[in-house]
Design a protein around this motif. Structure first.
Motif, short mmCIF file in Angstrom:
data_model
loop_
_atom_site.label_atom_id
_atom_site.label_comp_id
_atom_site.label_asym_id
_atom_site.label_seq_id
_atom_site.Cartn_x
_atom_site.Cartn_y
_atom_site.Cartn_z
N VAL A 105 46.55 26.40 8.50
CA VAL A 105 45.83 25.34 7.59
C VAL A 105 46.99 24.45 7.33
N PHE A 106 48.04 24.12 7.79
CA PHE A 106 48.72 23.04 7.64
C PHE A 106 48.09 22.03 8.44
N ASN A 107 47.24 22.48 9.12
CA ASN A 107 47.26 21.73 10.69
C ASN A 107 45.92 20.25 10.04
N SER A 108 45.02 22.35 9.12
CA SER A 108 43.83 21.44 9.46
C SER A 108 43.66 20.65 7.82
N ILE A 109 44.63 20.70 6.82
CA ILE A 109 45.01 19.66 5.84
C ILE A 109 45.16 18.26 6.12
N ALA A 110 46.94 18.18 6.47
CA ALA A 110 46.66 16.63 7.33
C ALA A 110 45.44 16.62 8.10
N GLY A 111 45.21 16.97 8.92
CA GLY A 111 44.09 16.34 9.31
C GLY A 111 44.70 16.08 11.34
N THR A 112 45.97 16.74 11.33
CA THR A 112 46.35 16.58 12.60
C THR A 112 45.70 17.61 13.58
N GLU A 113 44.41 17.87 13.61
CA GLU A 113 43.65 18.55 14.23
C GLU A 113 42.42 17.03 14.60
N GLU A 114 42.05 16.71 13.64
CA GLU A 114 40.88 15.12 13.95
C GLU A 114 41.32 14.64 14.51
N PRO A 115 40.91 15.02 16.31
CA PRO A 115 40.70 13.99 18.26
C PRO A 115 40.61 12.20 17.25
N ALA A 124 41.84 9.71 15.10
CA ALA A 124 41.81 9.77 13.77
C ALA A 124 43.30 8.52 13.46
N ARG A 125 43.69 7.51 12.83
CA ARG A 125 44.87 6.66 13.06
C ARG A 125 44.83 7.58 11.25
N LYS A 126 46.03 7.69 11.86
CA LYS A 126 47.17 8.13 10.46
C LYS A 126 46.99 6.95 9.13
N SER A 127 47.30 7.24 8.04
CA SER A 127 47.85 6.89 7.46
C SER A 127 49.60 7.66 6.23
N SER A 128 49.68 6.74 5.60
CA SER A 128 51.03 7.87 5.01
C SER A 128 49.91 7.97 3.95
N GLY A 129 50.75 9.92 4.18
CA GLY A 129 50.08 10.35 3.35
C GLY A 129 50.89 11.32 2.05
N LEU A 130 51.67 12.26 2.18
CA LEU A 130 52.18 13.09 0.98
C LEU A 130 53.82 13.72 1.71
N ARG A 131 54.74 13.31 0.74
CA ARG A 131 56.08 13.81 1.29
C ARG A 131 56.44 15.04 2.11
N TRP A 132 55.46 15.61 1.57
CA TRP A 132 55.53 17.06 2.14
C TRP A 132 54.94 17.69 3.47
N LEU A 133 53.54 16.66 3.45
CA LEU A 133 52.51 16.95 4.49
C LEU A 133 52.39 16.19 5.38
N GLY A 134 53.14 14.59 5.49
CA GLY A 134 53.67 13.69 6.46
C GLY A 134 51.89 13.15 6.75
N ARG A 151 47.88 26.86 -0.45
CA ARG A 151 48.33 27.93 0.57
C ARG A 151 49.34 27.08 1.23
N ALA A 152 49.29 26.09 1.14
CA ALA A 152 49.94 25.17 2.37
C ALA A 152 50.94 25.30 1.42
N ALA A 153 51.20 24.36 0.25
CA ALA A 153 51.67 23.47 -0.74
C ALA A 153 52.69 24.81 -1.21
N THR A 154 52.47 26.12 -1.30
CA THR A 154 52.98 27.21 -1.96
C THR A 154 54.15 27.69 -0.74
N ALA A 155 53.78 28.04 0.63
CA ALA A 155 54.28 28.34 2.14
C ALA A 155 55.46 27.42 1.97
N LEU A 156 55.56 25.78 1.46
CA LEU A 156 56.66 24.77 1.62
C LEU A 156 57.28 24.97 0.43
N ASP A 157 56.95 25.64 -0.56
CA ASP A 157 57.89 25.90 -1.94
C ASP A 157 57.87 24.11 -2.90
N VAL A 158 56.73 23.59 -2.06
CA VAL A 158 56.37 22.80 -2.93
C VAL A 158 56.42 22.92 -4.33
#
Length: 419
Positions: A187-197, A199-209, A327-334
């Motif tokens: 779940v975390f990897n999907s909403i962070a886009g880490t599974e998008e081959p 893809a150029r990355k830009s600054s996201g959220l402090r808890w998400l990267g 789901r991801a935010a709650t798991a990390l106690d955001v």
């Protein structure tokens, strides 16, 4: 043989709480129902520590008795059927029966006998407020009585075999934990886009990267209409417009339990505001802030109370995508970290609407959600198999104890899987 013929039967007492002097300088270990948590899984044989202690003065001025180390105890009230051996001299509350064994009965063997009969004790416990096995019934409890050497062989065999079974149960439980961690990682990897081959990355959220550069990070309010439910009041259960409503209790992760519904007055002018439609995402404000599930329309007309937020898509994003973000935010106690430190477990509408998540285009959301759903279904099937194994292993342990203490198996010949 009745146990009381080969072991001294006793119980305990609570010194008067009206006498403060009985509750000062407390140093006598005192087993109460508050200590049953130690005994629930059956892995602890000897109790050495207790949550509470009583004083020598309280002991002397009550019916409490200090029992010697090696005394076997059995909980007989409320939490019925849990047993252990005292690791040191202790007293107990009246919620326990005790047996101090004579030379014909080994305490560890008696412990296993009591654990063999635990399911039956729970079935026969009586009482409207607290289930209890009363002392006249305790007096009638019987034990098999092989020779002392045989008792010790049986106890040693069960020590080894039950430890082996608990090792297997522990391994399965660890697998269940790892399965859940793996699902959350997906779940975390999907909403962070880490599974998008690529893809150029830009600054996201402090808890998400970092997230893919073409994924805008937006406030929830830009994609969904978010609204709290109706405030509860003393008049809620009266009126001519009583309707069922959902509350925090009903909403679990990815599941809404509509079996236990309460009713509240929802006049016609409030219905469009507080109605829950199929496809709406309900989000817990308190308890575990962010816990959420999508309403499936099981009940044709239903509403919701103020302990829940209702998120309804504005058409640009999927509510299922928001579910996984939560789901991801709650798991990390955001929400706990970002919430008001003076409250416990509280997610206000302002906080939820302002919270920011990555929102790729709708086709990407749907594709990633579909992948997560497929993986979750497979994980669910695997989890059910593991949970079934845990249940079967626990049943095997109980059956093995019963068979060994009643002589249904010869422990001198039994070896591991041959049992």
């Amino acid at each position: 043989m009745p146990i009381r013929y080969v072991a001294k039967l006793g119980t305990g007492h609570t010194p008067s709480r009206q006498k403060p002097e009985y509750w000062t300088d407390c140093d006598v270990p005192w087993v109460t129902l508050a200590d049953v948590w130690q005994l629930r899984d059956g892995t602890l044989h000897h109790v050495h520590d207790t949550k509470e202690k009583i004083s020598k003065l309280g002991l002397a001025n009550s019916s409490a008795v200090r029992h010697s180390a090696g005394t076997v105890i059995l909980s007989r009230t409320a939490s019925v059927g849990f047993s252990a051996i005292m690791g040191k001299d202790m007293a107990t509350s009246q919620d326990f029966a005790t047996w101090t064994c004579n030379r014909e009965l080994d305490p560890k063997f008696l412990l296993y006998v009591l654990r063999a009969m635990a399911p039956d004790l729970r079935r026969v416990a009586a009482g409207s407020t607290h289930k209890t096995v009363y002392m006249p019934d305790i007096e009638e409890l019987r034990t098999p009585l092989p020779l002392l050497d045989e008792q010790r062989r049986i106890a040693a065999f069960l020590d080894a075999e039950t430890a082996r079974i608990w090792g297997l149960i522990g391994a399965r439980q660890q697998q269940l934990k790892l399965l859940e961690e793996r699902e959350l990682s997906r779940v975390f990897n999907s909403i962070a886009g880490t599974e998008e081959p690529g893809a150029r990355k830009s600054s996201g959220l402090r808890w998400l990267g970092d997230v893919p550069v073409d994924w805008p990070v937006l406030a929830v309010s830009t994609q969904y209409e978010v609204l709290l439910g109706k405030m509860l009041n003393q008049e809620r259960a009266r009126g001519e417009y009583l309707r069922p409503y959902l509350r925090n209790f009903n909403v679990q992760w990815d599941r809404i339990d509509a079996e236990d519904l309460l009713y509240m007055n929802f006049p016609p002018n409030e219905r469009s505001r507080y109605e829950v439609r199929p496809g709406d995402l309900l989000i817990c404000e308190g308890g575990q802030p962010g816990r959420s599930a999508i309403w499936d329309g099981t009940v044709s007309e239903i509403y919701y109370q103020k302990a829940l937020h209702r998120a309804r898509s504005r058409g640009r994003s999927s509510v299922r995508w928001l579910f996984y973000c939560l789901r991801a935010a709650t798991a990390l106690d955001v929400f706990s970290v970002e919430g008001n430190s003076t409250t416990i477990g509280h997610l206000t509408g302002e906080q939820l609407r302002a919270h920011r998540f990555p929102f790729p285009e709708r086709r990407t959301q749907d594709r990633l959600v579909s992948q997560l759903e497929e993986a979750a279904e497979q994980a669910k099937r695997t989890g059910e198999l593991l949970a079934s194994q845990v249940e079967l292993l626990a049943e095997r342990r109980q059956a093995l104890i019963t068979a060994a203490v009643t002589g249904q198996i010869d422990v001198t010949a039994a070896r591991g899987v041959d049992v």
